[in-house]
Motif scaffolding. Structure first.
Motif, short mmCIF file in Angstrom:
data_model
loop_
_atom_site.label_atom_id
_atom_site.label_comp_id
_atom_site.label_asym_id
_atom_site.label_seq_id
_atom_site.Cartn_x
_atom_site.Cartn_y
_atom_site.Cartn_z
N SER A 57 84.49 111.77 40.98
CA SER A 57 86.51 111.74 40.10
C SER A 57 86.82 110.66 41.17
CB SER A 57 85.80 113.39 41.13
OG SER A 57 85.97 114.08 40.20
N GLN A 81 89.08 107.86 39.88
CA GLN A 81 91.01 108.14 39.86
C GLN A 81 91.66 106.57 41.61
OE1 GLN A 81 92.24 111.94 42.57
NE2 GLN A 81 93.80 111.56 42.00
N ARG A 93 94.08 114.19 32.88
CA ARG A 93 93.99 115.17 33.71
C ARG A 93 93.04 116.31 33.35
NH1 ARG A 93 95.93 115.62 39.71
NH2 ARG A 93 96.46 112.87 39.87
N SER A 94 92.87 116.70 31.79
CA SER A 94 92.93 117.36 30.92
C SER A 94 92.11 117.70 29.93
CB SER A 94 94.32 117.50 29.97
OG SER A 94 94.14 117.07 29.09
N VAL A 110 87.71 116.14 30.48
CA VAL A 110 86.43 115.25 31.40
C VAL A 110 84.95 115.05 30.66
CG1 VAL A 110 87.46 117.62 33.42
CG2 VAL A 110 85.43 117.58 31.57
N HIS A 117 80.91 115.62 31.58
CA HIS A 117 79.99 116.61 31.30
C HIS A 117 78.12 116.04 31.16
CE1 HIS A 117 79.47 115.09 27.61
NE2 HIS A 117 80.02 114.03 27.34
N HIS A 149 81.56 120.23 34.60
CA HIS A 149 82.26 119.34 34.26
C HIS A 149 82.48 117.96 35.17
CE1 HIS A 149 85.12 122.50 32.19
NE2 HIS A 149 83.54 122.25 31.16
N VAL A 150 83.33 117.44 35.00
CA VAL A 150 82.85 115.92 35.54
C VAL A 150 84.71 115.07 35.49
CG1 VAL A 150 82.25 113.63 36.37
CG2 VAL A 150 80.73 115.13 35.68
N PRO A 151 85.43 115.67 36.19
CA PRO A 151 86.74 115.06 36.46
C PRO A 151 87.27 113.81 37.23
CG PRO A 151 86.88 117.40 37.59
CD PRO A 151 85.10 117.03 37.41
N ASN A 152 87.87 113.12 36.60
CA ASN A 152 88.24 111.39 36.30
C ASN A 152 89.20 111.32 37.82
OD1 ASN A 152 86.65 111.09 34.47
ND2 ASN A 152 87.75 111.38 33.36
#
Length: 264
Positions: free
Chosen positions: A154, A158, A170-171, A173, A175, A186-189
């Motif tokens: 992440s 970013q 951000r909303s 992601v 997976h 989950h794999v957020p950025n």
């Protein structure tokens, strides 16, 4: 629950990944001004089925049971639309950015990938957006190693995106993927290094930077699937299915030479 895959299952996901990659390339060859996104969807569906697969998207309901099932073979999202665009009458125009997002099932395994194409001559700043998104994906994949954590992926994404002056959405992601279309984690950025679930051998994850030229906020359309930037700014989305292996990250959504017919 995080699902770790054994060697045989990993190879099945890789075969599905080859089909996904070849489908994106095949659709890209037909992407030109004047063609409709509905026609591109037909091209994708025929290609997937001809090679023994089925769409992972068509009929998918997601995590919200009140959704109508997703109605198309693939997702096609032009310009300010970030993800889950439903193909239809929209005619592609010169200068568009068009994201082709394909999930396919082959022999019970699922892979997922996306690529944002520039149609013809595009604005230089739009090209920089595409280049940044691809660089961010590469940076994230480089951190997909056993012993690292999701936050390392992440943070790498970013850093590239915001360092170039663009925004991470951000909303939305990445997976886990492979046995199911969407799995844990989950794999957020965006995030902090050293945080989140630990990566271990046998995990398969979809890493997918979704970035915008403007602000990070998005809106959901009335179809309850399509999501666009709130300010109408251009978006880019690149994605690979990646396996955590002893030798490091292995990209599964690439077209290899084990099945040349997939490239025809």
């Amino acid at each position: 629950m995080i699902i770790r895959k054994g060697p045989a299952e990993l190879e099945r996901i890789a075969r599905a990944g080859e089909l996904v990659a070849a489908t994106i390339a095949h659709v890209g060859e037909h992407l030109r001004p004047g063609i409709t996104t509905g026609e591109l969807d037909d091209i994708a569906g025929e290609f997937i089925h001809r090679h023994g697969g089925t769409s992972a998207s068509k009929g998918y309901r997601g995590s919200t049971p009140y959704h109508d099932p997703y109605p198309a073979e693939i997702c096609i999202s032009p310009n300010a639309m970030v993800v889950h665009g439903i193909p239809g009458p929209y005619r592609v125009a010169e200068g568009d950015l068009v994201t082709i997002d394909v999930g396919a099932v082959l022999d019970g395994a699922i892979a997922d990938s996306a690529y944002t194409f520039g149609v013809g001559a595009i604005d230089p700043e739009a090209q920089r957006l595409l280049d940044t998104a691809q660089d961010a994906l590469a940076a994230g994949i480089a951190e997909a190693r056993a012993g690292n954590r999701i936050g390392d992926i992440s943070f790498a994404i970013q850093s590239v995106v915001e360092g170039a002056g663009f925004s991470v959405i951000r909303s939305l992601v990445g997976h886990g993927v492979g046995r199911h279309y969407h799995e844990d984690p989950h794999v957020p950025n965006f995030g902090q290094p050293g945080r989140g679930p630990k990566l271990s051998e046998g995990m398969t994850i979809a890493i997918e930077p979704m970035i915008t030229m403007g602000a990070a906020e998005v809106v959901l359309h009335d179809d309850q699937w399509s999501i666009s930037t709130e300010d109408g700014s251009l978006a880019a989305h690149f994605e690979h299915t990646v396996a955590i292996t002893p030798a490091g990250p292995r990209i599964l959504t690439i077209a290899g030479d084990r099945e040349p017919s997939l490239l025809q």
